[in-house]
Design an enzyme around this catalytic site. Structure first.
Site, PDB file in Angstrom:
ATOM      1  N   GLU A 183       1.344  -1.189  14.124  1.00  0.00           N
ATOM      2  CA  GLU A 183       0.668  -0.179  13.343  1.00  0.00           C
ATOM      3  C   GLU A 183      -0.695  -0.094  14.070  1.00  0.00           C
ATOM      4  O   GLU A 183      -1.351  -1.210  14.321  1.00  0.00           O
ATOM      5  CB  GLU A 183       0.393  -0.781  12.047  1.00  0.00           C
ATOM      6  CG  GLU A 183       1.673  -0.591  11.143  1.00  0.00           C
ATOM      7  CD  GLU A 183       1.291  -1.114   9.823  1.00  0.00           C
ATOM      8  OE1 GLU A 183       0.153  -0.877   9.174  1.00  0.00           O
ATOM      9  OE2 GLU A 183       2.460  -1.633   8.983  1.00  0.00           O
ATOM     10  N   GLU A 235       3.548  -7.998   7.431  1.00  0.00           N
ATOM     11  CA  GLU A 235       2.221  -8.549   7.235  1.00  0.00           C
ATOM     12  C   GLU A 235       2.120  -9.641   6.096  1.00  0.00           C
ATOM     13  O   GLU A 235       1.407  -9.555   5.027  1.00  0.00           O
ATOM     14  CB  GLU A 235       1.099  -7.560   6.819  1.00  0.00           C
ATOM     15  CG  GLU A 235       1.055  -6.568   7.941  1.00  0.00           C
ATOM     16  CD  GLU A 235      -0.398  -5.933   7.753  1.00  0.00           C
ATOM     17  OE1 GLU A 235      -0.943  -5.846   6.573  1.00  0.00           O
ATOM     18  OE2 GLU A 235      -0.838  -5.073   8.823  1.00  0.00           O
ATOM     19  N   LYS A 271      -3.721   8.184   6.650  1.00  0.00           N
ATOM     20  CA  LYS A 271      -3.343   7.818   8.282  1.00  0.00           C
ATOM     21  C   LYS A 271      -2.476   8.522   8.866  1.00  0.00           C
ATOM     22  O   LYS A 271      -2.380   8.291   9.998  1.00  0.00           O
ATOM     23  CB  LYS A 271      -3.228   6.198   8.174  1.00  0.00           C
ATOM     24  CG  LYS A 271      -4.404   5.499   8.056  1.00  0.00           C
ATOM     25  CD  LYS A 271      -4.585   4.031   8.147  1.00  0.00           C
ATOM     26  CE  LYS A 271      -5.701   3.059   7.585  1.00  0.00           C
ATOM     27  NZ  LYS A 271      -5.436   3.053   6.295  1.00  0.00           N
ATOM     28  N   TYR A 326      -6.076  -2.849  13.269  1.00  0.00           N
ATOM     29  CA  TYR A 326      -6.876  -1.763  12.871  1.00  0.00           C
ATOM     30  C   TYR A 326      -8.403  -1.794  13.111  1.00  0.00           C
ATOM     31  O   TYR A 326      -9.460  -1.415  12.542  1.00  0.00           O
ATOM     32  CB  TYR A 326      -6.912  -1.528  11.250  1.00  0.00           C
ATOM     33  CG  TYR A 326      -5.451  -0.953  10.749  1.00  0.00           C
ATOM     34  CD1 TYR A 326      -5.283   0.189  10.596  1.00  0.00           C
ATOM     35  CD2 TYR A 326      -4.241  -1.847  10.241  1.00  0.00           C
ATOM     36  CE1 TYR A 326      -4.017   1.017  10.359  1.00  0.00           C
ATOM     37  CE2 TYR A 326      -3.098  -1.422  10.045  1.00  0.00           C
ATOM     38  CZ  TYR A 326      -2.898  -0.103  10.048  1.00  0.00           C
ATOM     39  OH  TYR A 326      -1.636   0.308   9.711  1.00  0.00           O
ATOM     40  N   TRP A 374       0.430   4.301  12.964  1.00  0.00           N
ATOM     41  CA  TRP A 374       0.403   4.308  11.310  1.00  0.00           C
ATOM     42  C   TRP A 374      -0.389   5.363  10.927  1.00  0.00           C
ATOM     43  O   TRP A 374      -1.563   5.567  11.208  1.00  0.00           O
ATOM     44  CB  TRP A 374      -0.219   2.853  10.869  1.00  0.00           C
ATOM     45  CG  TRP A 374      -0.089   2.835   9.228  1.00  0.00           C
ATOM     46  CD1 TRP A 374      -0.859   3.136   8.055  1.00  0.00           C
ATOM     47  CD2 TRP A 374       1.106   2.503   8.510  1.00  0.00           C
ATOM     48  NE1 TRP A 374      -0.354   3.050   6.927  1.00  0.00           N
ATOM     49  CE2 TRP A 374       1.007   2.758   7.078  1.00  0.00           C
ATOM     50  CE3 TRP A 374       2.568   1.953   9.054  1.00  0.00           C
ATOM     51  CZ2 TRP A 374       1.684   2.352   6.237  1.00  0.00           C
ATOM     52  CZ3 TRP A 374       3.353   1.864   7.903  1.00  0.00           C
ATOM     53  CH2 TRP A 374       3.107   1.806   6.679  1.00  0.00           C
ATOM     54  N   ASP A 378       0.703  -1.184   0.109  1.00  0.00           N
ATOM     55  CA  ASP A 378      -0.066   0.073  -0.082  1.00  0.00           C
ATOM     56  C   ASP A 378       0.913   1.233   0.039  1.00  0.00           C
ATOM     57  O   ASP A 378       0.905   2.138   0.874  1.00  0.00           O
ATOM     58  CB  ASP A 378      -0.749  -0.100   1.334  1.00  0.00           C
ATOM     59  CG  ASP A 378      -1.949   1.035   1.253  1.00  0.00           C
ATOM     60  OD1 ASP A 378      -2.406   1.628   0.323  1.00  0.00           O
ATOM     61  OD2 ASP A 378      -1.999   1.672   2.503  1.00  0.00           O
TER      62      ASP A 378
HETATM   63  C1  BDP Z   1      -1.272  -1.990   7.010  1.00  0.00           C
HETATM   64  C2  BDP Z   1      -0.083  -1.971   6.207  1.00  0.00           C
HETATM   65  C3  BDP Z   1       0.158  -1.048   5.693  1.00  0.00           C
HETATM   66  C4  BDP Z   1      -1.010  -0.035   5.005  1.00  0.00           C
HETATM   67  C5  BDP Z   1      -1.939   0.118   6.225  1.00  0.00           C
HETATM   68  C6  BDP Z   1      -3.072   0.643   5.651  1.00  0.00           C
HETATM   69  O1  BDP Z   1       0.865  -2.482   6.680  1.00  0.00           O
HETATM   70  O2  BDP Z   1       1.504  -0.884   4.631  1.00  0.00           O
HETATM   71  O3  BDP Z   1      -0.575   1.267   4.665  1.00  0.00           O
HETATM   72  O4  BDP Z   1      -2.255  -1.318   6.572  1.00  0.00           O
HETATM   73  O5  BDP Z   1      -4.102  -0.150   5.152  1.00  0.00           O
HETATM   74  O6  BDP Z   1      -1.997  -3.220   6.644  1.00  0.00           O
HETATM   75  O7  BDP Z   1      -3.539   1.939   6.038  1.00  0.00           O
END
Ligand code: BDP
Length: 599
Positions: free
Chosen positions: A507, A417, A571, A472, A552, A164
């Protein structure tokens, strides 16, 4: 590989600036031998920078394939009788280099340096034509991986990748020509220790060229330039009574000065900054100099408008000032090794670093932002396979070789990941973890886990020295329902803590469009991003065994086009141009321990 430096016996020249540049639209440059003459339809291109956003056209931004850089290099007349070395700090994702008509080196991997002894191909006092072809194609055998897509309606090549962030490419870091003596310090291995107030520096010097008749001596100087220890011979252990260690928040560095003499003549001298400190995982703690350390900070990206992933000292300094302003003590180099200048500065400022390879996106079930869209197994002869693992192993070797002397680096992270629930994943990662430990027994190593692999399903984290998890809750899961998110995050972190290893939340966070506000829990608002962080912190403070919190992300950053991305990933706690969102103040209050009304 030691970095070039200026010293009484060495000289380096940067080749940064405007080079000639040509996109190889039809992929013909290699067949037509473009290195043999001026590039066709060349235009200026800055080094260091990504080429993608310099020219306002999708053709440049989305180019897949080769891109050519060329310039004239004058070799100083004073460099006769020495060894001339050409070094590229990074070429993303691979490159081949010619000096005039001679191919001098090729390198795979976009974020680690490579060099060649070009003495035989240059004449001091004369100029050469330097040509570099950079290629940005991603395959299942590259790190990071990717794959070709059918051409677009305009006939241009396209590719897909599973990570991403935007696939920026080009000469992202400095290019240098340097001169060393023909007998020279070729490599140095240094390990530091602490025993109460006494420090130790074990060193091992490797000489290149003819070592006949030489003697090696080392002197260790503290930050004030005072000699605190000295030794003779190519290897040994220096003892430093009343040592001033390197520690988080106080980047005290010593200089290890290596001198090579032949009789009374100084043949070569090389200076390596050294931070005397120890790192250890004990029980559920990560100890630096025997003291428990709690990571507060961010995962970052090398990313900026216009220059993309091109290194920039001004932006780097500003980011470190913001890290200080907000009260962070650490960063993670998501999702690739950063410019060496970043680690130098982290060393000097006492900022702790989790250092990561570019192994991101080894996870097909998580594809293009959708879960389950890709049914192929991640690890198979046709996808990530033994050849990929060898490329990955080489990326680890180059990371450890490049960064082992930075005291700021306390953890190696060998992947972000990946798919880790299968037996194949375990078979893939076990040897890579072993390799990392063999290369560097002094630092813990881990693999960052993602949410499809909770503790009862993950087949890799038990092989790691610590648990590193990205979660998340409140964003991708339980969107807008922070109460539900809080319960689930706590349950999962407790389950990880029950493994007995230190748990690091590497993150967490949510997107916010700067300037978008709302009263209730409305995702994408600045208030919601802040509330999500607050929720996460409540949980972190309740769970024992947590050693770190990395939000993150530090700043908004560019990604491939996607319906879940608004001009990139939002983010960031700071915008892409480094203005604070509300979340930045939320973090500052927590990390600086500010009371209500204090700023
Ligand atoms: C995580 C990834 C990161 C992404 C983030 C996202 O490690 O690279 O940018 O999610 O979705 O899973 O913002």
């Amino acid at each position: 590989m030691l970095r070039p430096q200026d010293s009484p016996t060495r000289e380096t020249r940067t080749l940064d600036g405007l080079w000639d540049f040509a996109l190889d639209r039809d992929g013909v440059g290699r067949d037509e031998g473009w290195w043999q003459r001026a590039l066709p339809e060349a235009r200026p291109m800055p080094v260091p920078a990504s080429f993608n956003d310099i020219v306002p056209s999708r053709e440049f931004r989305d180019h897949v394939g080769d891109a050519w850089y060329q310039r004239t290099v004058h070799v100083p007349a004073t460099w006769g009788g020495g060894r001339v070395v050409l070094r590229l700090d990074a070429a993303t994702h691979r490159a081949t280099v010619w000096v005039d008509d001679v191919e001098v080196m090729s390198h795979e991997g976009g974020y680690t340096p490579f060099e060649a002894d070009v003495t035989a191909h240059v004449t001091p006092g004369a100029a050469v034509r330097l040509t570099v072809v950079v290629n940005n194609e991603l395959t299942f055998q590259s790190i990071p991986p990717g794959e070709p897509l059918p051409p677009g309606s305009d006939g241009r090549r396209r590719q897909k990748y599973h990570h991403d962030f935007f696939n920026y490419a080009g000469l992202h870091r400095s290019v240098r020509l340097s001169r060393t003596p023909t007998t020279y310090v070729a490599d140095l291995a240094v390990t530091t220790g602490l025993d109460g107030g006494t420090g130790s520096v074990a060193y091992d010097v490797t000489l290149g060229g003819s070592a006949a008749g030489t003697t090696v001596g080392v002197v260790l100087r503290d930050g004030a330039g005072r000699e605190v220890a000295a030794g003779t011979g190519a290897s040994g252990v220096l003892t430093v009574p009343d040592v001033h260690p390197w520690r988080p928040g106080e980047g005290h560095l010593h200089d290890l000065v290596v001198s090579v003499h032949r009789g009374d003549v100084l043949v070569d001298t090389y200076v390596l900054p050294v931070g005397i400190r120890t790192v250890e995982v004990r029980g559920q703690q990560l100890l630096i100099n025997g003291e428990p350390f709690h990571f507060r900070g961010f995962s970052k990206h090398e990313d900026a408008a216009v220059r993309g992933k091109g290194h920039d000292d001004a932006l780097m300094l500003h980011d470190f000032e913001l890290i200080d302003w907000i009260g962070a003590n650490s960063i993670r180099t998501a999702h690739y090794p950063y410019a060496e200048e970043v680690l130098d500065l982290a060393d000097r400022r006492g900022i702790v670093v989790v250092d990561e390879t570019a192994a991101v996106g080894l996870n097909l079930p998580l594809s293009g932002g959708q879960i389950g869209a890709d049914k192929r197994p991640t690890y198979s002869p046709d996808t990530v396979n033994d050849a990929t693992r060898e490329v990955h192993a080489q990326a680890i070797r180059e990371l450890v070789d490049r960064d082992r002397h930075h005291p700021s680096v306390v953890v190696w992270c060998i992947a972000n990941e990946p798919e880790t629930t299968s037996e194949e994943a375990r078979a893939y990662f076990a040897p890579l973890l072993d390799l990392t430990r063999a290369l560097d027994p002094t630092r813990p190593v881990g693999v960052v886990n993602m949410f499809l692999a909770p503790p009862d399903r993950c087949r890799v984290t038990d092989l790691c020295d610590l648990v590193m998890v990205n979660r998340y809750y409140g964003w991708y899961l339980d969107t807008g329902d922070l109460a539900a998110a809080e319960l689930k995050l706590e349950a999962e972190l407790r389950a990880w803590a029950a493994t007995g290893k230190p748990v690091f939340l590497t993150e967490y966070g949510g997107d916010a469009i700067a300037g978008l506000h709302g009263i209730a829990d409305v995702p994408w608002t600045e208030e919601y991003q802040s509330a999500l962080l607050d929720m996460t912190h409540r949980v972190l403070d309740r769970v024992d065994g947590v050693v770190g919190e990395h939000v993150w992300n530090f700043a908004d950053f560019a990604t491939a086009d996607a319906i879940s991305r608004v001009d990139g990933n939002r983010k960031g706690v700071f915008t892409r141009d480094r203005r604070p969102k509300a979340a930045a103040h939320t973090l500052r209050r927590r990390w600086r321990g500010l009371g209500v009304g204090e700023r």
